[in-house]
Scaffold this motif. Sequence first.
Motif, short mmCIF file in Angstrom:
data_model
loop_
_atom_site.label_atom_id
_atom_site.label_comp_id
_atom_site.label_asym_id
_atom_site.label_seq_id
_atom_site.Cartn_x
_atom_site.Cartn_y
_atom_site.Cartn_z
N GLU A 1 42.26 45.17 48.04
CA GLU A 1 42.82 43.52 47.98
C GLU A 1 41.88 42.80 47.24
OE1 GLU A 1 41.33 44.03 52.63
OE2 GLU A 1 42.58 44.86 51.15
N ILE A 2 40.52 43.24 47.84
CA ILE A 2 39.12 42.98 47.19
C ILE A 2 39.57 43.42 45.53
CG2 ILE A 2 36.53 42.23 47.41
CD1 ILE A 2 36.75 42.71 49.79
N PHE A 3 39.80 44.45 45.07
CA PHE A 3 39.57 44.86 44.45
C PHE A 3 40.66 44.35 42.85
CE2 PHE A 3 40.97 48.02 41.42
CZ PHE A 3 40.28 47.84 40.08
N LEU A 4 41.48 44.39 43.19
CA LEU A 4 42.48 43.47 42.18
C LEU A 4 42.36 42.06 42.97
CD1 LEU A 4 45.21 45.82 44.25
CD2 LEU A 4 44.61 45.65 42.07
N ALA A 5 41.92 41.50 43.06
CA ALA A 5 41.88 40.10 43.47
C ALA A 5 40.68 39.57 42.41
CB ALA A 5 41.52 39.62 44.87
N SER A 6 39.60 40.32 42.96
CA SER A 6 38.42 40.28 41.60
C SER A 6 38.95 40.61 40.16
CB SER A 6 37.52 40.76 42.00
OG SER A 6 35.99 40.49 41.01
N PHE A 7 40.03 41.61 40.40
CA PHE A 7 39.79 41.75 38.69
C PHE A 7 40.87 40.90 37.81
CE2 PHE A 7 42.10 45.52 35.72
CZ PHE A 7 40.96 45.64 34.88
N CYS A 8 41.96 40.41 38.86
CA CYS A 8 43.03 40.19 38.34
C CYS A 8 42.35 38.69 37.67
CB CYS A 8 44.59 39.99 39.14
SG CYS A 8 45.02 41.10 39.66
N ALA A 9 41.85 37.85 38.77
CA ALA A 9 40.98 36.82 38.64
C ALA A 9 40.01 37.11 37.28
CB ALA A 9 40.85 36.43 39.45
N THR A 10 39.74 38.00 36.93
CA THR A 10 38.53 37.96 36.01
C THR A 10 38.80 38.16 34.95
OG1 THR A 10 36.62 38.64 37.23
CG2 THR A 10 36.62 39.20 35.06
N LEU A 11 39.92 38.77 34.98
CA LEU A 11 40.95 39.29 33.68
C LEU A 11 41.42 37.75 33.17
CD1 LEU A 11 43.02 42.50 34.30
CD2 LEU A 11 41.20 42.15 32.86
N THR A 12 41.83 36.95 33.58
CA THR A 12 42.62 35.74 33.42
C THR A 12 41.56 35.16 32.89
OG1 THR A 12 43.66 35.38 35.44
CG2 THR A 12 43.63 33.61 34.17
N GLY A 13 40.33 34.79 33.40
CA GLY A 13 39.35 34.43 32.38
C GLY A 13 38.75 34.97 31.04
N ILE A 14 38.77 36.34 31.13
CA ILE A 14 38.68 37.00 29.51
C ILE A 14 39.52 36.43 28.55
CG2 ILE A 14 39.02 39.21 29.13
CD1 ILE A 14 37.45 40.57 31.41
N TYR A 15 40.90 35.84 29.54
CA TYR A 15 41.75 36.40 28.23
C TYR A 15 41.97 34.70 28.18
CZ TYR A 15 46.81 35.01 26.89
OH TYR A 15 47.69 34.38 25.78
N LEU A 16 40.68 34.00 28.58
CA LEU A 16 40.92 32.37 28.07
C LEU A 16 39.31 31.83 27.61
CD1 LEU A 16 42.14 30.60 30.99
CD2 LEU A 16 43.81 31.26 28.81
N CYS A 17 39.04 33.22 27.37
CA CYS A 17 38.27 32.94 26.56
C CYS A 17 37.87 33.91 25.29
CB CYS A 17 36.39 33.90 27.35
SG CYS A 17 36.12 33.00 28.07
N ARG A 18 39.50 33.77 24.35
CA ARG A 18 39.09 34.74 23.12
C ARG A 18 38.97 33.19 22.27
NH1 ARG A 18 44.82 36.10 22.45
NH2 ARG A 18 45.01 34.95 24.08
N ASN A 19 38.22 33.78 21.52
CA ASN A 19 37.78 32.66 20.53
C ASN A 19 37.30 31.28 20.85
OD1 ASN A 19 38.52 34.67 18.66
ND2 ASN A 19 40.35 34.14 18.37
N ILE A 20 36.71 30.75 21.48
CA ILE A 20 35.86 29.76 21.95
C ILE A 20 34.94 29.54 21.12
CG2 ILE A 20 34.70 28.80 24.06
CD1 ILE A 20 35.80 30.45 25.73
N SER A 21 35.19 27.92 21.62
CA SER A 21 34.14 27.37 20.23
C SER A 21 33.48 26.32 20.59
CB SER A 21 34.90 26.95 18.20
OG SER A 21 36.24 26.40 19.04
N GLN A 22 34.09 25.50 22.10
CA GLN A 22 33.88 24.45 22.98
C GLN A 22 33.12 25.14 24.14
OE1 GLN A 22 36.89 21.71 23.06
NE2 GLN A 22 36.49 21.45 20.77
#
Length: 851
Positions: free
Chosen positions: A460-481
């Motif tokens: 459950e630690i692996f799944l929680a950490s990986f899923c949460a990090t994927l969310t951050g990576i998705y929102l980091c696309r083409n960040i300019s600010q």
Amino acid sequence: MALTAKKPSEKRAEARTRRRQGEPTRFLSFFESSRFIAFSLFIFLAALITTICFWNPPTRSHSIAIGQISLDNIVAHFDFTYESRIETEKERASLRMRVPPTLTRIPNVIESFEQTIHSLDSELREAEKQEPPEEPETPAPPETEPEETPANQLPEAVLAVLSSSKYEHLPTNQLKDLLLKTTPDERTRYFSRCLTVLYEIHSHAILPPQHEFYPTKDLNSHSLITLPEKKDQGNSVNPQKTILTLNAARDTLKFEIRKDQEIPTDLHEPLITFFSPAIKPNLRYDAAAHKLKIQQLEAKTPPIMVSVKKNEVILSSGEEITKEVFEKIDAFRKQERQRGYTATQSRKILLRGLFIACTLLGIIWFCLKIGYLRISGRNRTLGLAALAIVANLLLIRVILQLVELPQFQDQEHLYTLLPYLSPTAFAPLIIAILAGPTLAILSAFIISILFSFMLEGATEIFLASFCATLTGIYLCRNISQRSKLMQASIATGVINALLALFIGLLSETNLQLIGIHILTCLGVSVVTGMLVIGILPILENAFKFVTDIRLLELTDTNHPLLRRLQMEAPGTYHHSLMVANLSENAAVKLGANPLKCRACALFHDVGKLAKPEYFIENQISGHNPHKFTNPSMSALIIKSHIPEGVELAKEHKLPRIIIDVIRQHHGTGLIHYFFREAQKQADKELPGDQHPDELPSNGNDQEVDESTYRYGGPKPQFKESAIIFFADAIEAASRSLPKLNAQSLEELIDNIFEERLGDGQLDETPMTFQEIADIKKSFIFTLLNMAHARTQYPDQKEKAQKKEKEKDAKTLEQVSNESFKNTASPFPVEANPELTTPKSEKAIPAESPRQ
């Protein structure tokens, strides 16, 4: 002809030329693409991961929390003994409760009262001597005169003494009856007897009110009151006496005064009231002495050892985990780890960790080779990812080791926070911004799975950490600010908090602990965002990466180089703005990076600042210096704006990507205008009756060397560079069109693309024909919208039509004159290229000295 080796001076000159043109050095190229460097990085990263994650791992578990219901049985498979801090603390707390308060003597409690009584008696005697009292008169019959009160019979001097501020704390009203009923000698004798009673009472220990709950016992016996041994301070406490409370001391005063037969009965109450203020506690609490005594007792108390036999059940399934059970499990795990960590088993654990690390890195390598070839051969990007992963794992390990410190032994709930206290999204967010989402997802996979191994392999630690990090990576696309980066980090914490809530409800964790987990997730996400924002500029400069945040900063027109371009070469500056608009829109259409296109396009022609007057867009006054130079020199000046731009970019510390665009935005294209001028001059030098094709074989000396009129390159290497390459040419050529409409613009763009593709300028660019078609459509749409027409007012329309007619007449006359000159002379004369160039050749943008 034999080949000759280049001289060292020639090699150094070539190296200087490459550096001046912005080409990377051989060392950097070797480091960037060497397989040996990549293999060494692989081995080094595997060794670091093994050391950080599997060498002497933490002993405490996050899955056992106080107050939870156990899901498994834990049985001791060996005998062990451990020191119980909880039992030892219970024993010491019991001792502290049994230690009575330490009280010390308050000096001069009765002595100060005695001095006050003697002073009052002396002053009363002096007042009575000054005005002796008169004989009492015979009382009158009640019906004729009222009875006088005793207070009215006291002299004024005595009343003045009683009302003095020195004695305001004494009940002097009760003393008036005593003064009226006694002589001075009798009063002095009564005072002395009462003071003797007070001294007798104060020879006992009189407790303060807050300690009156202790029973009264003999001080020599095992008393709850401790009196430290001190030297005699005058009126010391007699150890043979009993301990009195404040009320008991007052009762003793009443009893002793009332049983004294020498004191008249009617004076008992006045004397008791008058001497009652002297009954005060003669002991006070000594905190320092009490603390010292407790410390001495605790030091003498040995720690309590708890023994656990083999096969003894430490924790049963369904049993609630208490502090005592938690301590026993913790001790069992530590001793189990210590007994099992022999040299052989330590090597086995490290080899197992090395196998896991190599397997994970091998999976990553295959993924890059199969689906992400652009990264697999770039050691700089891989080195950045390796550094970020190692830093993140090291940060996690430091947090886990901090929990092992003795200072946190009493913080049992802190162990359950370990899955949410570690910033597992730190490295993936950095890699997502600098190297792209693909490598960031792979790094998130490595960090999450290694983190789960560090915490006993919890899925459950692996799944929680990986899923949460994927969310951050998705929102980091083409960040300019940078604010968007913080939002992406907080979103990671929100997802982690939701997963913590779900896991806590499934494991039946109490709601208070779940709330702490949620707050921890949110707090760690904020800290992670701050760390990423702080360290991002350092990594950008160290690894020469350019983020969209940096590119957005470079698009500010207040940049010193752009400001200088506005002032010294305004035509070039406006041309750069138009190219930026064209390339940015095309990048959006193509799926490339529009911010990269805009930033690079703004700086692509900064080299023209060296000699801005040699470029047609800056020749506002109409003066053309190229009329006074030969074509080869003019071509050299035109080509020099590339190395000059590279030097200016390096001077202003512009990113490498902008330097690459400066070098590539003309490719190896031909400067058509001056090349044809050179051909014309070469034709003039031929005999009049000979054609260039009729020259003998030894007449090649008259041929024009095409390489002199070509840019030094390199050709465009990436999509954004190719977009700017075409946008620069099309923007310049579009200004030569007499009338800008969809048909003429489409014809112009098709000619330019056909000419550049035929010249092989896109041979090194990863671009498809479909993408080239999309670029054409975007250019047509943007140029037509930039050249939109406005409705003219009636008077302006008439003036415009009149000017148009005058212009047409003037143009016709000029064409007639030029035709007459050309027929009159056997050699062509210098004319306006717009008039002498055929229509089919006007579409070629390189015909003007703009380039």
